[in-house]
Write a protein that holds these residues in place. Structure first.
Motif, PDB file in Angstrom:
ATOM      1  N   GLU A 185      15.335 -84.861 -80.314  1.00  0.00           N
ATOM      2  CA  GLU A 185      15.119 -84.427 -81.702  1.00  0.00           C
ATOM      3  C   GLU A 185      14.705 -82.954 -81.757  1.00  0.00           C
ATOM      4  O   GLU A 185      15.159 -82.200 -82.615  1.00  0.00           O
ATOM      5  CB  GLU A 185      14.034 -85.290 -82.357  1.00  0.00           C
ATOM      6  N   LEU A 186      13.865 -82.534 -80.827  1.00  0.00           N
ATOM      7  CA  LEU A 186      13.397 -81.140 -80.804  1.00  0.00           C
ATOM      8  C   LEU A 186      14.517 -80.161 -80.488  1.00  0.00           C
ATOM      9  O   LEU A 186      14.439 -78.981 -80.831  1.00  0.00           O
ATOM     10  CB  LEU A 186      12.276 -80.979 -79.761  1.00  0.00           C
ATOM     11  N   SER A 187      15.589 -80.651 -79.849  1.00  0.00           N
ATOM     12  CA  SER A 187      16.700 -79.763 -79.482  1.00  0.00           C
ATOM     13  C   SER A 187      17.425 -79.220 -80.715  1.00  0.00           C
ATOM     14  O   SER A 187      18.188 -78.259 -80.614  1.00  0.00           O
ATOM     15  CB  SER A 187      17.695 -80.511 -78.589  1.00  0.00           C
ATOM     16  N   TYR A 188      17.195 -79.836 -81.885  1.00  0.00           N
ATOM     17  CA  TYR A 188      17.838 -79.377 -83.119  1.00  0.00           C
ATOM     18  C   TYR A 188      17.062 -78.239 -83.778  1.00  0.00           C
ATOM     19  O   TYR A 188      17.548 -77.634 -84.736  1.00  0.00           O
ATOM     20  CB  TYR A 188      17.984 -80.543 -84.110  1.00  0.00           C
ATOM     21  N   LEU A 189      15.865 -77.946 -83.270  1.00  0.00           N
ATOM     22  CA  LEU A 189      15.099 -76.818 -83.801  1.00  0.00           C
ATOM     23  C   LEU A 189      15.731 -75.509 -83.342  1.00  0.00           C
ATOM     24  O   LEU A 189      16.293 -75.430 -82.254  1.00  0.00           O
ATOM     25  CB  LEU A 189      13.646 -76.873 -83.308  1.00  0.00           C
ATOM     26  N   LYS A 190      15.627 -74.492 -84.181  1.00  0.00           N
ATOM     27  CA  LYS A 190      16.116 -73.165 -83.793  1.00  0.00           C
ATOM     28  C   LYS A 190      15.270 -72.652 -82.627  1.00  0.00           C
ATOM     29  O   LYS A 190      14.132 -73.069 -82.430  1.00  0.00           O
ATOM     30  CB  LYS A 190      16.020 -72.199 -84.978  1.00  0.00           C
ATOM     31  N   LYS A 191      15.844 -71.728 -81.868  1.00  0.00           N
ATOM     32  CA  LYS A 191      15.165 -71.230 -80.671  1.00  0.00           C
ATOM     33  C   LYS A 191      13.800 -70.617 -81.002  1.00  0.00           C
ATOM     34  O   LYS A 191      12.819 -70.850 -80.290  1.00  0.00           O
ATOM     35  CB  LYS A 191      16.049 -70.187 -79.950  1.00  0.00           C
ATOM     36  N   GLU A 192      13.718 -69.867 -82.096  1.00  0.00           N
ATOM     37  CA  GLU A 192      12.437 -69.261 -82.455  1.00  0.00           C
ATOM     38  C   GLU A 192      11.430 -70.329 -82.891  1.00  0.00           C
ATOM     39  O   GLU A 192      10.221 -70.198 -82.668  1.00  0.00           O
ATOM     40  CB  GLU A 192      12.610 -68.202 -83.550  1.00  0.00           C
TER      41      GLU A 192
END
Length: 308
Positions: free
Chosen positions: A207-214
């Motif tokens: 799920e966290l992989s969908y967050l933007k890099k920043e």
């Protein structure tokens, strides 16, 4: 009448058979002893080669018995050979003090070599999530390119999920699970390392992989400030806030500061902590039964003391 046929030299039977034999021999794979210095790692090899206890055991075995299973390599344009399968054997051979190792040399294109490299490593135990993630991604891309080249006029050979099913076949993973592993490659290195170290569980990590890099970088700060890692439900909310453009550091800190359900009542005793108190023959179930009996005895003793 003069014959119009010209002088014809017929090949002898012996020559015919020797020619066929030499042709077959030329096409047959040979095991060659190749210097270790002429063997180079596969480009972007996703599997870590560590000098750990397992490597030391392999080196000892090679020192005693030699390399029993040949590595697979392909010729390099710059000279030498690129290892396709056998990176751990190569390192163990170095540690064992050998100068050469047995290798089967094959002429493989990039995609065929990638598929063999991934499949030969996925059979190992204790593969890190990051290793599996990048290996699946490399194999998926290789199969896609092979499919695109196979017939450009027909329909696409397989769909996305079907291709992922093919990728996971050798390791027994479903196409859905392959896709979930590949999502991990979208994590920043610091978060991916935490997944490998089991500080972040697999499902929240997806799920966290969908967050933007920043946003992922801010999440590291929020986790450090609150001394907590996201549960699945928290990671899902972070993903939702990210999609809505509301995943700020303040929001992350607020979510990470929440008490997780059952967190205060949960006690974890690992096998490593308990093993020293029990005989080696005790199974985890036997250990649990013994602990419960001891606790019951302790409770009765306390009750007796209170009644006096």
């Amino acid at each position: 009448m003069k014959s119009s046929a010209k002088n014809i030299n017929l090949t002898s039977v012996d020559d015919l058979f020797s020619t066929e034999e030499s042709r077959a021999d030329a096409n047959r794979e040979k095991v060659m002893e190749i210097p270790l210095t002429e063997l180079f790692p596969f480009k972007d090899h996703p599997f870590k080669v560590k000098d750990d206890e397992a490597m030391a055991d392999t080196a000892e075995s090679i020192k005693e018995y030699g390399v029993l299973v040949p590595a697979i390599a392909r010729p390099r344009d710059d000279g030498g050979y690129e290892l396709v399968a056998g990176h751990r054997r190569h390192r163990a051979s170095e540690l064992a003090g050998l100068s050469t190792m047995p290798v089967i040399v094959r002429n493989l294109d990039d995609d065929a070599a990638t598929i063999i490299m991934v499949d030969s490593n996925l059979q190992r135990e204790n593969i890190l999530p990051s290793e599996r993630a990048f290996a699946f991604k490399m194999k998926l891309n290789a199969i896609k390119r092979q499919g695109a080249r196979s017939d450009l006029t027909s329909r696409q050979v397989v769909g996305k999920l079907e291709t992922a099913d093919i990728v996971g076949k050798e390791s027994g993973d479903s196409g859905r699970q392959v896709q979930r592993y590949i999502r991990l490659t979208e994590l920043i290195p610091e978060l991916l390392t935490m997944v490998d170290e089991k500080k972040i569980a697999f499902n929240p990590a997806v799920e966290l992989s969908y967050l933007k890099k920043e946003e992922q970088t801010d999440l590291l700060e929020a986790m450090d400030m609150e001394q907590a890692t996201p549960s699945l439900s928290q990671a899902q909310r972070l993903k939702k806030f990210s999609a809505e453009g509301k995943c700020t550091l303040e929001v992350m800190c607020a979510i990470m500061s929440e008490e997780k359900k059952g967190e205060l009542d949960k006690i974890t005793l690992t096998g490593d902590k308990l093993r020293k108190y029990f005989p080696k023959s005790y199974t985890p179930q036997k250990m649990e039964e013994t602990i419960l009996k001891l606790l019951e005895g302790w409770q009765k003793k306390r009750q007796q003391q209170q009644e006096r």
